[in-house]
Enzyme design. Structure first.
Site, short mmCIF file in Angstrom:
data_model
loop_
_atom_site.label_atom_id
_atom_site.label_comp_id
_atom_site.label_asym_id
_atom_site.label_seq_id
_atom_site.Cartn_x
_atom_site.Cartn_y
_atom_site.Cartn_z
N THR A 81 -28.59 56.40 -7.04
CA THR A 81 -28.89 56.47 -8.96
C THR A 81 -30.03 55.95 -8.99
OG1 THR A 81 -28.27 54.43 -8.89
CG2 THR A 81 -26.28 55.81 -9.86
N LYS A 82 -31.06 56.25 -7.50
CA LYS A 82 -32.31 55.81 -7.38
C LYS A 82 -33.28 56.82 -8.05
CE LYS A 82 -31.70 51.04 -8.02
NZ LYS A 82 -30.90 50.33 -6.51
N THR A 83 -34.64 56.47 -8.69
CA THR A 83 -35.16 57.64 -9.06
C THR A 83 -36.11 58.61 -7.88
OG1 THR A 83 -37.35 56.30 -9.27
CG2 THR A 83 -36.05 56.15 -11.29
#
Ligand SMILES: *Cc1c(COP(=O)(O)O)cnc(C)c1O
Length: 387
Positions: free
Chosen positions: A191-193
């Site tokens: 879920t990190k960019t």
């Protein structure tokens, strides 16, 4: 009865997170599958160079997660048993568990009430002769005042580690993660960019530390598989006690095409955050973390604070009406293992208040204006109904 009413709304759920990987990433991974080396090799080295260039730092060492990045950084910087490491109570647990895994003692200090970020004045007040390092977290993507922490670290001879898991794209007063800290640790979790499912990286300024980190990320071996393959056989040695925390060529290939798209995606999240801001500011009893002047926020998470003890009621209404949410975070010293194993030296009221009030809303570049409007409407209604 109630369940039947809820069902239609859930059908067009607004997911908490959806990644933006597509054809470029598929092609890049396919290219690796056509070669001999699936594990650490040329794709990893290329990504390390490109990410270092993106960040404006001398070197990047990739690892298997941000948790490993934090752990190996602490070990690489000489932190171990008997040492104290000052960090924040408002973060993901890994910022503190990495300190425990390094054999050292986490000392939790409270955060600023307005931003949720670690408070430099409280950091300085917590320093003892045993203090060896500071782990500062750029919470939600809003950079902490690294210049103030650098000054404190230098005056007391401490190492400064940035937990930049939320902050690939952020800037503060012209500097970026990794430019003032001894190291900055990044996460490529799902879920990190910037993501490859699981992965991490350490931005490093000191070439000797970079070399040490490259050794301990792979068993403490003097050569990796790609080094051993190219050139005549030479024995490898074990020169340190290391871990198994290297990144693979498959993961690195997935990461490389994303670098050029980071800024456009950040801008879209910035736009969405501004839309959420207008809603939150229009509802009397809601508030949100402040982004200080001089900060370009990475906008990794959008969080809103629900006052009183209504947070969980609002959370379940949002969930029942098809809005994906998360809690980032409950204050870590309130979690069972931490409560049973950490000695608290300081009161942590700001972290506790934020931990009890915070809700994270969906925030990613694929979110449509229509979906943002739905989140807004459902949030307004949920706040109204729990008043
Ligand atoms: C996600 C996260 C981590 C851990 O990252 P992993 O890559 O999952 O190990 C550490 N710190 C913060 C603040 C995070 O959000």
């Amino acid at each position: 009865m109630i369940e039947r009413e809820i069902a239609p709304a859930v059908a067009d759920k607004v997911e908490f997170y959806r990644h933006s990987l597509g054809e470029a990433e598929k092609t890049a991974m396919g290219r690796v599958l056509d070669t001999l080396f699936l594990t650490t090799g040329d794709e990893v080295y290329s990504f390390e160079r490109e990410f270092a260039e993106y960040l404006g730092v001398p070197d990047v060492v990739t690892v298997s997660s941000c948790t490993a990045a934090l752990h190996l950084s602490l070990v690489g910087l000489g932190v171990g048993p008997g040492d104290e490491v000052i960090t924040t109570a408002m973060t993901f647990i890994a910022s503190a568990t990495a300190v425990v895994h390094a054999g050292a003692t986490p000392v939790l200090v409270d955060v600023e009430a307005e931003t949720g970020n670690i408070d430099p004045a409280r950091v300085e007040a917590a320093i003892t002769p045993a203090t060896k390092a500071i782990v500062a977290v750029h919470l939600y993507g809003t950079m902490v005042d690294v210049r103030a922490l650098r000054d404190i670290a230098d005056r007391h001879g401490l190492a400064l580690i940035e937990d930049a898991a939320h902050c690939v794209e952020g800037v503060r007063d012209g500097y970026r993660p990794g430019q003032l800290g001894d190291v900055a640790c990044f996460s490529f979790y799902a879920t990190k960019t910037l993501t490859c499912g699981e992965g991490g990286a350490i931005a490093v300024r000191d070439p000797q530390l970079a070399e040490r980190l490259r050794t301990i990320r792979l068993h403490g071996m003097s050569k990796n598989a790609a080094d051993r393959y190219h050139g005549r056989y030479e024995h490898w040695d074990m020169v340190a006690l290391g871990w198994k925390a290297n990144l693979t060529n498959i993961q690195a290939a997935m990461l490389r095409p994303q670098l050029s798209k980071l800024e456009a995606r950040r801008q879209r999240r910035d736009e969405i955050s501004c839309m959420y801001d207008s809603t939150v500011d229009a509802i009397d009893d809601l508030s949100r973390p402040l982004v200080p002047g001089g900060v370009v926020p990475a906008r990794h998470l959008y969080t809103v604070w629900i006052p009183g003890d209504r947070r969980d009621a609002v959370l379940s209404l949002l969930g029942a009406r098809g809005i994906g949410t998360a809690v980032n975070y409950r204050a870590i010293h309130e979690l069972t293992w931490m409560r049973e194993n950490l000695d608290l030296r300081f009161p942590l009221p700001n972290a506790e208040r934020i931990g009890a009030q915070t809700i994270s809303l969906p925030l990613y570049d694929k979110l449509t204006d229509g979906e943002v409007a739905r989140v807004d409407a459902v949030l307004r209604q949920a706040v109204e109904e729990t008043r």
